[in-house]
Design a protein around this motif. Structure first.
Motif, PDB file in Angstrom:
ATOM      1  N   THR A   9       0.797  -1.219   0.000  1.00  0.00           N
ATOM      2  CA  THR A   9       0.000   0.000   0.000  1.00  0.00           C
ATOM      3  C   THR A   9       0.838   1.281   0.000  1.00  0.00           C
ATOM      4  O   THR A   9       0.543   2.195  -0.767  1.00  0.00           O
ATOM      5  CB  THR A   9      -0.962   0.011   1.207  1.00  0.00           C
ATOM      6  OG1 THR A   9      -1.740  -1.180   1.169  1.00  0.00           O
ATOM      7  CG2 THR A   9      -1.879   1.207   1.172  1.00  0.00           C
ATOM      8  N   PRO A  10       1.884   1.379   0.832  1.00  0.00           N
ATOM      9  CA  PRO A  10       2.652   2.628   0.821  1.00  0.00           C
ATOM     10  C   PRO A  10       3.266   2.912  -0.547  1.00  0.00           C
ATOM     11  O   PRO A  10       3.567   1.992  -1.315  1.00  0.00           O
ATOM     12  CB  PRO A  10       3.747   2.376   1.865  1.00  0.00           C
ATOM     13  CG  PRO A  10       3.193   1.311   2.741  1.00  0.00           C
ATOM     14  CD  PRO A  10       2.363   0.443   1.841  1.00  0.00           C
TER      15      PRO A  10
ATOM     16  N   THR B   4       8.872   2.288   2.738  1.00  0.00           N
ATOM     17  CA  THR B   4       7.782   2.253   3.725  1.00  0.00           C
ATOM     18  C   THR B   4       6.868   1.040   3.570  1.00  0.00           C
ATOM     19  O   THR B   4       5.830   0.961   4.214  1.00  0.00           O
ATOM     20  CB  THR B   4       6.940   3.543   3.641  1.00  0.00           C
ATOM     21  OG1 THR B   4       6.431   3.679   2.315  1.00  0.00           O
ATOM     22  CG2 THR B   4       7.775   4.763   4.000  1.00  0.00           C
ATOM     23  N   LYS B   5       7.240   0.079   2.743  1.00  0.00           N
ATOM     24  CA  LYS B   5       6.441  -1.140   2.551  1.00  0.00           C
ATOM     25  C   LYS B   5       6.826  -2.134   3.642  1.00  0.00           C
ATOM     26  O   LYS B   5       7.918  -2.685   3.637  1.00  0.00           O
ATOM     27  CB  LYS B   5       6.674  -1.724   1.153  1.00  0.00           C
ATOM     28  CG  LYS B   5       6.167  -0.803   0.057  1.00  0.00           C
ATOM     29  CD  LYS B   5       6.447  -1.365  -1.310  1.00  0.00           C
ATOM     30  CE  LYS B   5       6.122  -0.372  -2.392  1.00  0.00           C
ATOM     31  NZ  LYS B   5       4.759  -0.318  -2.790  1.00  0.00           N
ATOM     32  N   ASP B   6       5.917  -2.364   4.586  1.00  0.00           N
ATOM     33  CA  ASP B   6       6.208  -3.210   5.744  1.00  0.00           C
ATOM     34  C   ASP B   6       6.201  -4.693   5.406  1.00  0.00           C
ATOM     35  O   ASP B   6       5.346  -5.178   4.664  1.00  0.00           O
ATOM     36  CB  ASP B   6       5.184  -2.962   6.858  1.00  0.00           C
ATOM     37  CG  ASP B   6       5.325  -1.587   7.473  1.00  0.00           C
ATOM     38  OD1 ASP B   6       6.459  -1.078   7.545  1.00  0.00           O
ATOM     39  OD2 ASP B   6       4.295  -1.030   7.893  1.00  0.00           O
TER      40      ASP B   6
ATOM     41  N   THR C  24       6.220   4.297  -1.339  1.00  0.00           N
ATOM     42  CA  THR C  24       7.664   4.155  -1.530  1.00  0.00           C
ATOM     43  C   THR C  24       8.158   2.803  -1.015  1.00  0.00           C
ATOM     44  O   THR C  24       7.615   2.245  -0.063  1.00  0.00           O
ATOM     45  CB  THR C  24       8.431   5.271  -0.799  1.00  0.00           C
ATOM     46  OG1 THR C  24       8.231   5.136   0.606  1.00  0.00           O
ATOM     47  CG2 THR C  24       7.976   6.649  -1.252  1.00  0.00           C
TER      48      THR C  24
END
Length: 90
Positions: free
Chosen positions: A48-49, A54-56, A51
């Motif tokens: 979803t993020p 920031t993708k967990d 960048t």
């Protein structure tokens, strides 16, 4: 962090995700016409993020039937466990 050059294939989003009593599940997925280096793991992350940074990470699976796998240009179906653990269990 997984470098783009180390990614053998990327699927679309997981469909019909569920999480019940710490057990995460979703529909099986098929990767189409997979080529490249052998791979030893499956990585599930939040796409979803906007960048990469920031993708967990959700899960890193390096122990599963069929791993490691050497692609041969055919489709690869990832069939999640039908037992109590499903994709993973907390």
């Amino acid at each position: 962090d997984i470098l783009a050059a180390a990614r053998v294939a990327t699927s679309g989003n997981l469909a019909n995700k569920t999480s019940t009593a710490g057990v995460f599940d979703a529909d099986d997925i098929t990767l189409t016409a997979v080529t490249g280096d052998p791979f030893e793991s499956l990585v599930i992350y939040d796409n979803t993020p906007a960048t990469e940074a920031t993708k967990d990470l959700i899960a890193f699976l390096d122990t599963a039937t069929g791993l490691p796998l050497t692609p041969n240009g055919g489709d690869v179906t990832i069939q999640w466990d039908a037992g109590a653990s499903r994709i993973f269990k907390l």
